[in-house]
Design an enzyme around this catalytic site. Structure first.
Site, PDB file in Angstrom:
ATOM      1  N   CYS A 135      -1.817  -3.565 -24.697  1.00 43.24           N
ATOM      2  CA  CYS A 135      -2.190  -3.050 -23.370  1.00 43.24           C
ATOM      3  C   CYS A 135      -1.218  -3.478 -22.273  1.00 43.24           C
ATOM      4  O   CYS A 135      -1.468  -3.238 -21.093  1.00 43.24           O
ATOM      5  CB  CYS A 135      -3.617  -3.475 -23.010  1.00 43.24           C
ATOM      6  SG  CYS A 135      -3.825  -5.251 -22.925  1.00 43.24           S
TER       7      CYS A 135
ATOM      8  N   HIS B 208       0.819  -1.221   0.000  1.00 44.91           N
ATOM      9  CA  HIS B 208       0.000   0.000   0.000  1.00 44.91           C
ATOM     10  C   HIS B 208       0.846   1.261   0.000  1.00 44.91           C
ATOM     11  O   HIS B 208       0.459   2.274  -0.547  1.00 44.91           O
ATOM     12  CB  HIS B 208      -0.966  -0.015   1.185  1.00 44.91           C
ATOM     13  CG  HIS B 208      -2.201  -0.806   0.889  1.00 44.91           C
ATOM     14  ND1 HIS B 208      -2.933  -1.442   1.847  1.00 44.91           N
ATOM     15  CD2 HIS B 208      -2.812  -1.068  -0.273  1.00 44.91           C
ATOM     16  CE1 HIS B 208      -3.954  -2.064   1.275  1.00 44.91           C
ATOM     17  NE2 HIS B 208      -3.893  -1.861  -0.011  1.00 44.91           N
TER      18      HIS B 208
ATOM     19  N   ASP C 156       2.776 -10.746 -20.398  1.00 45.43           N
ATOM     20  CA  ASP C 156       2.847 -12.208 -20.480  1.00 45.43           C
ATOM     21  C   ASP C 156       3.580 -12.666 -21.730  1.00 45.43           C
ATOM     22  O   ASP C 156       4.306 -13.663 -21.694  1.00 45.43           O
ATOM     23  CB  ASP C 156       1.436 -12.813 -20.423  1.00 45.43           C
ATOM     24  CG  ASP C 156       0.954 -12.912 -18.989  1.00 45.43           C
ATOM     25  OD1 ASP C 156       1.721 -13.436 -18.153  1.00 45.43           O
ATOM     26  OD2 ASP C 156      -0.158 -12.442 -18.684  1.00 45.43           O
TER      27      ASP C 156
ATOM     28  N   GLU D 218      -1.097 -13.142 -25.837  1.00 45.95           N
ATOM     29  CA  GLU D 218      -0.102 -13.229 -24.762  1.00 45.95           C
ATOM     30  C   GLU D 218       0.682 -14.527 -24.846  1.00 45.95           C
ATOM     31  O   GLU D 218       1.730 -14.672 -24.236  1.00 45.95           O
ATOM     32  CB  GLU D 218      -0.759 -13.200 -23.374  1.00 45.95           C
ATOM     33  CG  GLU D 218      -1.958 -12.326 -23.251  1.00 45.95           C
ATOM     34  CD  GLU D 218      -2.498 -12.243 -21.849  1.00 45.95           C
ATOM     35  OE1 GLU D 218      -1.894 -11.567 -21.020  1.00 45.95           O
ATOM     36  OE2 GLU D 218      -3.555 -12.860 -21.588  1.00 45.95           O
TER      37      GLU D 218
END
Ligand code: PEP
Ligand code: MG
Length: 543
Positions: free
Chosen positions: A497, A188, A450, A428
C-alpha cells in the site's frame, strides 16, 4: 524553425504529476500602496467594511467551487465570523492601531499558533490564514482584487506564491499549470491542483523576471521543472509525451470500471488508500476492490482524541461506501512525519526511529483500546480488517491480539454488536521484512514508503537525499520478493500500500516480485489498472 538559443531550465519540487505546454504569465503580488489612518471609530468602520467585502468575495468563490474548494474557503469564512478572533483586531484599533496593523497583528498571532501545530495540516491552515490576511488588506487599501495577471490561452502561471483562493479565482479553461517560488507539496494549493489534475511545481529556484512573461514554456510537474523558451527538441519531446499521456488517459478510462487483470488474464486486486473520507463522495466503489489502507490520523488532527462513537460513525461510513468489499483500517500511525500534539513525544532526536505507530499505541492502551472497540463494532457490518503500522517484533503482534481479545470479551459481556475483525500488519521495518515467517498475522501489507526510508537510510521528508531513496534499489525489490515468497508459502495474503504501487512505472516491478494485490491513491486507480493490463511478464532487470 531554428532553435531558440535561450532555453532555461529551473527546478523545484513536484507537487502534482502531469505536463503542460503553454505561455508564461507572471503574476506579481499587487502592491498595497498608501492608506491614511483615521480615528479609532473610522478605522473600526473601515475594517468592518473590508471584512464584509472579503466575506462576499469568499462566498462568491465558494459558491462556484467544488466540495474540496468550498471546504478550504469555509475555514476562512468561519474566521471572519468568529467574534473572539475579530475582537482581537478591534481591541487593537481601540488601543490606537491603524486598521491594517490591527488586522495584520491579529492574523499573524493566529498564523504563528497554526505553524506551531507542527504537522502538514496545520501548516496548510496557516497558509489559508495568510490568504485571508492578504484579501482583507487588499480590500482595506482598495487594491484591485481582480486578476492582475492577464490570463492567455494555455497559461503557465509563474508567481512568488499562490494562495488557495487565488488558485480558485484563476482556474478555468486558460490555466494549464503553475510554478511558484514558495509553497510546499502538502499545501492546500497542491491538494487543489492534484484533485483537478493541474500540473504544479513549488519551490521553484528562480526570481520573477518580467522578461519571462509571454515566453513559451514546458512545465514538467512530475520532474519538478520549468523550461522557459524550450528548444525545438525539448518542445517536440514534450509534445510526444503529452500525446502519450492523452492516449493513456483514454485507455485507462476504458478500464477503470473493470476488475484489473494482467495481459495474461491473471487478476490483480486494486484497492484504494484513504487519507480523508471526503474523497469517497465522488468515487464509485465498483472502481476498486475495497479500501486497502485507511490512514486514521485524520481523526486525531489537532490532538483531538475522538471517542468510540465518533470513530464508529466514521468506520461505519466507510463500510457502507464499500458495499461489502473489504475495508482495511490502520490503527493510529502517529509520530515520525505525523506528529499529534499532546500524543506523540516531543524532543525525540530522531522521531522516525522513535515512538511512532504501534509503539505509541502500545504505550497508550487507553487510546488504542478505544480505537479497537470502535473497529470491532464496525466489523459487525462487513469485512473490516484491522492493520497495525510499524511492527518490529512478533511479540508486538501478540500484544495487539491480547488487547483485541480483551476488547472483544468486553463488548460481548456488554451485549454490544461486534465481530472479530481480521488482524494484519504492515511490513515497513526491515527487521520485520526479513523475519516475516515468525509473525502470527491474518495478512501482510508492505508499506514501501517507510520500508524504502529505513532500508536506504534516507528520511522520506528530506529532498536532499531523495535520489538515494530509490524504490528501484535492488535491496528493496529483493526484500519485497522475499516477503511475497514467505507469505505465499505460509498461505497468508500479502499486498502493498506504499506509494510505489501508485506509480505506473514502478508497478511492473512489483508484479515481477509476485505481488497480486496493491492499494493506490484514488487518483491513480486508472493508471494502475492500465499498467497492470499492459504487464505481460518480466518488467526487466532493475538496479
Ligand atoms: C508506507 O509507509 O508505505 C505507508 C503506506 O504508510 P505511511 O505512508 O502512512 O507511513
Ligand atoms: Mg508507513
Amino acid at each position: 524553425m531554428a532553435d531558440l538559443p535561450s532555453e532555461r531550465v529551473f527546478t523545484g519540487l513536484s507537487a502534482t504529476g502531469g505536463l503542460a505546454l503553454g505561455t508564461i504569465v507572471v503574476e506579481k503580488a499587487a502592491a498595497l500602496g498608501d492608506r491614511q489612518a483615521g480615528s479609532p471609530g473610522q478605522e473600526r468602520r473601515a475594517l468592518d467594511a473590508a471584512i464584509a467585502r472579503a466575506k462576499g468575495e469568499i462566498g462568491a468563490l465558494a459558491a462556484k467551487a467544488d466540495d474540496l474548494g468550498a471546504e478550504i474557503l469555509e475555514f476562512q469564512s468561519a474566521l471572519l465570523e468568529d467574534d473572539d478572533f475579530l475582537g482581537l483586531a478591534f481591541a487593537r484599533i481601540t488601543g490606537g492601531d491603524p486598521a491594517q496593523e490591527a488586522w495584520s497583528a491579529a492574523l499573524d498571532g493566529e498564523v504563528a499558533q497554526y505553524r506551531a501545530g507542527g504537522d502538514d495540516y496545520f501548516k496548510a491552515r496557516a497558509e489559508d490564514l495568510l490568504d485571508l490576511k492578504a484579501r482583507v488588506l487588499r480590500s482595506l487599501f482598495g487594491t484591485d482584487t481582480k486578476a492582475p495577471a492577464r490570463m492567455v490561452k494555455d497559461t503557465i502561471l509563474l508567481a512568488v506564491d499562490l494562495t488557495p483562493s487565488r488558485f480558485l479565482e484563476l482556474e478555468g479553461p486558460f490555466l494549464r499549470g503553475a510554478a511558484i517560488l514558495g509553497g510546499s507539496p502538502t499545501s492546500h494549493v497542491a491538494i487543489l491542483a492534484r484533485a483537478r489534475g493541474i500540473p504544479l511545481v513549488v519551490g521553484l529556484d528562480t526570481k520573477l523576471d518580467k522578461a519571462m512573461a509571454g515566453q513559451h514554456a514546458v512545465l514538467d510537474a512530475k520532474a519538478g521543472s520549468l523550461t522557459i523558451a524550450p528548444s525545438s527538441a525539448t518542445l517536440a519531446t514534450a509534445k510526444d509525451r503529452l500525446d502519450s499521456i492523452a492516449a493513456d488517459t483514454r485507455a485507462w478510462e476504458e478500464l477503470i470500471a473493470r476488475p484489473a487483470v494482467m495481459g495474461d488474464g491473471t487478476p490483480v486486486q486494486v484497492s484504494i488508500n484513504l487519507d480523508d473520507p471526503a474523497i469517497l463522495d465522488n468515487l464509485p466503489p465498483a472502481h476498486c476492490d475495497g479500501i486497502g489502507l485507511t490512514r486514521t490520523e485524520f481523526l486525531f488532527r489537532g490532538g483531538r482524541l475522538p471517542d468510540e462513537d465518533a470513530q464508529f460513525k466514521v468506520y461505519r461510513r466507510l463500510m457502507a461506501w464499500a458495499e461489502g468489499r473489504p475495508v482495511t483500517i490502520r490503527t493510529l500511525d502517529a509520530g515520525g512525519d505525523k506528529p499529534i500534539a499532546g500524543v506523540t513525544p516531543s524532543g525525540e532526536a530522531n522521531p522516525f526511529l522513535g515512538v511512532r505507530g504501534l509503539r505509541l499505541s502500545l504505550r497508550h492502551p487507553e487510546i488504542f483500546a478505544v480505537q479497537l472497540r470502535a473497529l470491532a463494532r464496525a466489523a459487525a457490518l462487513g469485512p473490516l480488517k484491522i492493520m497495525v503500522p510499524m511492527v518490529t517484533l512478533p511479540g508486538e503482534m501478540d500484544q495487539v491480539r491480547a488487547i483485541l481479545d480483551l476488547v472483544l470479551a468486553d463488548l460481548a459481556k456488554a451485549g454490544t454488536d461486534h465481530a472479530r475483525p481480521a488482524l494484519g500488519m504492515m511490513i515497513e521495518v526491515p527487521a520485520a521484512a526479513l523475519c516475516t515467517e515468525y509473525f502470527e498475522t491474518d495478512f501482510f501489507s508492505i508499506g514501501s514508503n517507510d520500508l524504502v526510508q529505513y532500508l536506504t537510510a534516507c528520511a522520506r521528508d528530506n529532498a536532499a537525499v531523495a535520489p538515494l531513496a530509490d524504490p528501484r534499489n535492488p535491496a528493496v525489490l529483493e526484500l519485497i520478493r522475499r516477503c511475497v515468497a514467505v507469505a505465499r508459502a505460509k498461505g497468508i495474503e500479502i499486498g502493498l500500500c506504499g506509494d510505489m504501487a501508485s506509480d505506473p512505472e514502478l508497478l511492473p516491478l512489483l508484479l515481477d516480485c509476485g505481488l497480486r494485490s496493491i492499494s493506490v491513491s484514488p487518483a491513480q486507480l486508472g493508471p494502475a489498472k492500465l499498467a497492470i493490463h499492459r504487464y505481460s511478464g518480466k518488467a526487466g532487470r532493475h538496479g
